[in-house]
Design a protein around this motif. Sequence first.
Motif, PDB file in Angstrom:
ATOM      1  N   TRP A 129       0.833  -1.200   0.000  1.00  0.00           N
ATOM      2  CA  TRP A 129       0.000   0.000   0.000  1.00  0.00           C
ATOM      3  C   TRP A 129       0.876   1.262   0.000  1.00  0.00           C
ATOM      4  O   TRP A 129       0.595   2.227  -0.705  1.00  0.00           O
ATOM      5  CB  TRP A 129      -0.928  -0.022   1.211  1.00  0.00           C
ATOM      6  CG  TRP A 129      -1.745   1.217   1.365  1.00  0.00           C
ATOM      7  CD1 TRP A 129      -1.612   2.166   2.320  1.00  0.00           C
ATOM      8  CD2 TRP A 129      -2.819   1.647   0.542  1.00  0.00           C
ATOM      9  NE1 TRP A 129      -2.518   3.166   2.161  1.00  0.00           N
ATOM     10  CE2 TRP A 129      -3.288   2.866   1.046  1.00  0.00           C
ATOM     11  CE3 TRP A 129      -3.437   1.124  -0.586  1.00  0.00           C
ATOM     12  CZ2 TRP A 129      -4.335   3.581   0.472  1.00  0.00           C
ATOM     13  CZ3 TRP A 129      -4.485   1.831  -1.149  1.00  0.00           C
ATOM     14  CH2 TRP A 129      -4.926   3.036  -0.625  1.00  0.00           C
ATOM     15  N   GLN A 130       1.919   1.285   0.764  1.00  0.00           N
ATOM     16  CA  GLN A 130       2.794   2.446   0.832  1.00  0.00           C
ATOM     17  C   GLN A 130       3.507   2.685  -0.502  1.00  0.00           C
ATOM     18  O   GLN A 130       3.605   3.819  -0.971  1.00  0.00           O
ATOM     19  CB  GLN A 130       3.810   2.271   1.962  1.00  0.00           C
ATOM     20  CG  GLN A 130       3.175   2.328   3.336  1.00  0.00           C
ATOM     21  CD  GLN A 130       4.154   2.021   4.453  1.00  0.00           C
ATOM     22  OE1 GLN A 130       5.319   1.728   4.199  1.00  0.00           O
ATOM     23  NE2 GLN A 130       3.675   2.071   5.688  1.00  0.00           N
ATOM     24  N   ILE A 131       3.982   1.626  -1.130  1.00  0.00           N
ATOM     25  CA  ILE A 131       4.641   1.758  -2.439  1.00  0.00           C
ATOM     26  C   ILE A 131       3.634   2.215  -3.488  1.00  0.00           C
ATOM     27  O   ILE A 131       3.940   3.071  -4.333  1.00  0.00           O
ATOM     28  CB  ILE A 131       5.335   0.442  -2.843  1.00  0.00           C
ATOM     29  CG1 ILE A 131       6.538   0.180  -1.937  1.00  0.00           C
ATOM     30  CG2 ILE A 131       5.765   0.472  -4.306  1.00  0.00           C
ATOM     31  CD1 ILE A 131       7.210  -1.158  -2.148  1.00  0.00           C
ATOM     32  N   SER A 132       2.434   1.668  -3.435  1.00  0.00           N
ATOM     33  CA  SER A 132       1.387   2.067  -4.390  1.00  0.00           C
ATOM     34  C   SER A 132       1.070   3.548  -4.254  1.00  0.00           C
ATOM     35  O   SER A 132       0.933   4.258  -5.256  1.00  0.00           O
ATOM     36  CB  SER A 132       0.123   1.240  -4.168  1.00  0.00           C
ATOM     37  OG  SER A 132       0.367  -0.107  -4.436  1.00  0.00           O
ATOM     38  N   CYS A 133       0.941   4.031  -3.046  1.00  0.00           N
ATOM     39  CA  CYS A 133       0.668   5.458  -2.819  1.00  0.00           C
ATOM     40  C   CYS A 133       1.823   6.326  -3.313  1.00  0.00           C
ATOM     41  O   CYS A 133       1.611   7.371  -3.944  1.00  0.00           O
ATOM     42  CB  CYS A 133       0.404   5.728  -1.338  1.00  0.00           C
ATOM     43  SG  CYS A 133      -1.179   5.117  -0.779  1.00  0.00           S
ATOM     44  N   LEU A 134       3.043   5.896  -3.041  1.00  0.00           N
ATOM     45  CA  LEU A 134       4.215   6.632  -3.500  1.00  0.00           C
ATOM     46  C   LEU A 134       4.256   6.701  -5.022  1.00  0.00           C
ATOM     47  O   LEU A 134       4.495   7.772  -5.606  1.00  0.00           O
ATOM     48  CB  LEU A 134       5.492   5.990  -2.954  1.00  0.00           C
ATOM     49  CG  LEU A 134       6.803   6.677  -3.335  1.00  0.00           C
ATOM     50  CD1 LEU A 134       6.855   8.076  -2.753  1.00  0.00           C
ATOM     51  CD2 LEU A 134       7.981   5.852  -2.867  1.00  0.00           C
ATOM     52  N   LEU A 135       3.999   5.587  -5.680  1.00  0.00           N
ATOM     53  CA  LEU A 135       3.977   5.568  -7.139  1.00  0.00           C
ATOM     54  C   LEU A 135       2.860   6.445  -7.704  1.00  0.00           C
ATOM     55  O   LEU A 135       3.026   7.111  -8.733  1.00  0.00           O
ATOM     56  CB  LEU A 135       3.837   4.137  -7.664  1.00  0.00           C
ATOM     57  CG  LEU A 135       5.089   3.268  -7.554  1.00  0.00           C
ATOM     58  CD1 LEU A 135       4.791   1.842  -8.008  1.00  0.00           C
ATOM     59  CD2 LEU A 135       6.220   3.859  -8.365  1.00  0.00           C
ATOM     60  N   LEU A 136       1.735   6.474  -7.034  1.00  0.00           N
ATOM     61  CA  LEU A 136       0.623   7.316  -7.456  1.00  0.00           C
ATOM     62  C   LEU A 136       0.999   8.797  -7.368  1.00  0.00           C
ATOM     63  O   LEU A 136       0.731   9.574  -8.284  1.00  0.00           O
ATOM     64  CB  LEU A 136      -0.606   7.015  -6.596  1.00  0.00           C
ATOM     65  CG  LEU A 136      -1.884   7.734  -6.983  1.00  0.00           C
ATOM     66  CD1 LEU A 136      -2.350   7.302  -8.365  1.00  0.00           C
ATOM     67  CD2 LEU A 136      -2.963   7.455  -5.953  1.00  0.00           C
ATOM     68  N   VAL A 137       1.655   9.174  -6.285  1.00  0.00           N
ATOM     69  CA  VAL A 137       2.086  10.563  -6.112  1.00  0.00           C
ATOM     70  C   VAL A 137       3.131  10.935  -7.172  1.00  0.00           C
ATOM     71  O   VAL A 137       3.061  12.004  -7.796  1.00  0.00           O
ATOM     72  CB  VAL A 137       2.640  10.793  -4.689  1.00  0.00           C
ATOM     73  CG1 VAL A 137       3.343  12.136  -4.563  1.00  0.00           C
ATOM     74  CG2 VAL A 137       1.522  10.679  -3.671  1.00  0.00           C
ATOM     75  N   VAL A 138       4.114  10.075  -7.405  1.00  0.00           N
ATOM     76  CA  VAL A 138       5.150  10.335  -8.415  1.00  0.00           C
ATOM     77  C   VAL A 138       4.521  10.451  -9.806  1.00  0.00           C
ATOM     78  O   VAL A 138       4.866  11.342 -10.586  1.00  0.00           O
ATOM     79  CB  VAL A 138       6.239   9.233  -8.370  1.00  0.00           C
ATOM     80  CG1 VAL A 138       7.161   9.327  -9.572  1.00  0.00           C
ATOM     81  CG2 VAL A 138       7.026   9.318  -7.082  1.00  0.00           C
ATOM     82  N   THR A 139       3.581   9.563 -10.104  1.00  0.00           N
ATOM     83  CA  THR A 139       2.908   9.607 -11.400  1.00  0.00           C
ATOM     84  C   THR A 139       2.114  10.901 -11.556  1.00  0.00           C
ATOM     85  O   THR A 139       2.120  11.512 -12.633  1.00  0.00           O
ATOM     86  CB  THR A 139       1.975   8.386 -11.555  1.00  0.00           C
ATOM     87  OG1 THR A 139       2.744   7.199 -11.400  1.00  0.00           O
ATOM     88  CG2 THR A 139       1.290   8.379 -12.894  1.00  0.00           C
ATOM     89  N   ALA A 140       1.452  11.347 -10.500  1.00  0.00           N
ATOM     90  CA  ALA A 140       0.697  12.607 -10.558  1.00  0.00           C
ATOM     91  C   ALA A 140       1.630  13.782 -10.818  1.00  0.00           C
ATOM     92  O   ALA A 140       1.330  14.664 -11.636  1.00  0.00           O
ATOM     93  CB  ALA A 140      -0.078  12.807  -9.260  1.00  0.00           C
ATOM     94  N   PHE A 141       2.797  13.808 -10.138  1.00  0.00           N
ATOM     95  CA  PHE A 141       3.774  14.869 -10.394  1.00  0.00           C
ATOM     96  C   PHE A 141       4.301  14.816 -11.826  1.00  0.00           C
ATOM     97  O   PHE A 141       4.489  15.837 -12.467  1.00  0.00           O
ATOM     98  CB  PHE A 141       4.938  14.796  -9.399  1.00  0.00           C
ATOM     99  CG  PHE A 141       4.644  15.443  -8.084  1.00  0.00           C
ATOM    100  CD1 PHE A 141       4.272  16.767  -7.998  1.00  0.00           C
ATOM    101  CD2 PHE A 141       4.753  14.713  -6.907  1.00  0.00           C
ATOM    102  CE1 PHE A 141       3.996  17.363  -6.780  1.00  0.00           C
ATOM    103  CE2 PHE A 141       4.495  15.293  -5.683  1.00  0.00           C
ATOM    104  CZ  PHE A 141       4.105  16.623  -5.609  1.00  0.00           C
TER     105      PHE A 141
END
Length: 129
Positions: free
Chosen positions: A16-28
């Motif tokens: 879950w933490q990696i998924s959230c991090l990837l989501l934030v990076v993708t949004a940026f």
Amino acid sequence: MNLKKLLVTFSHSLFWQISCLLLVVTAFAFGALFLVLQISEDSTGKGSAINVSGSLRMQSYVLALTVARSSEDSEAVRSKDIKAAIAEFERRLNLPGLTNAIPEEASNELRKSYDIISSDFYSKRLCSE
């Protein structure tokens, strides 16, 4: 109660933490891509317009030099050289690289300047023919 325990466990999992991090990076990344595309769209054609406007300035010098130099030539040669220089100036004045970069709004300062130069050129050109 089981749902609450499941949510707590899920929120603390590495997946879950990696998924959230990837989501934030993708949004940026998408935000940066949108910004770059917007800047690129805003600046498209402006470099070409700058080059054409500089070549117009140089062509006006060529035209003045042709008129001054041609006073030594015969009338036929002088007329041919001057007409060629005027035609080249007109060609550059109407190049899409320049005209496409000028805003359409009549109140725009760049539009006003281009219209003044263009009308001045054509009014003097018609007087000389």
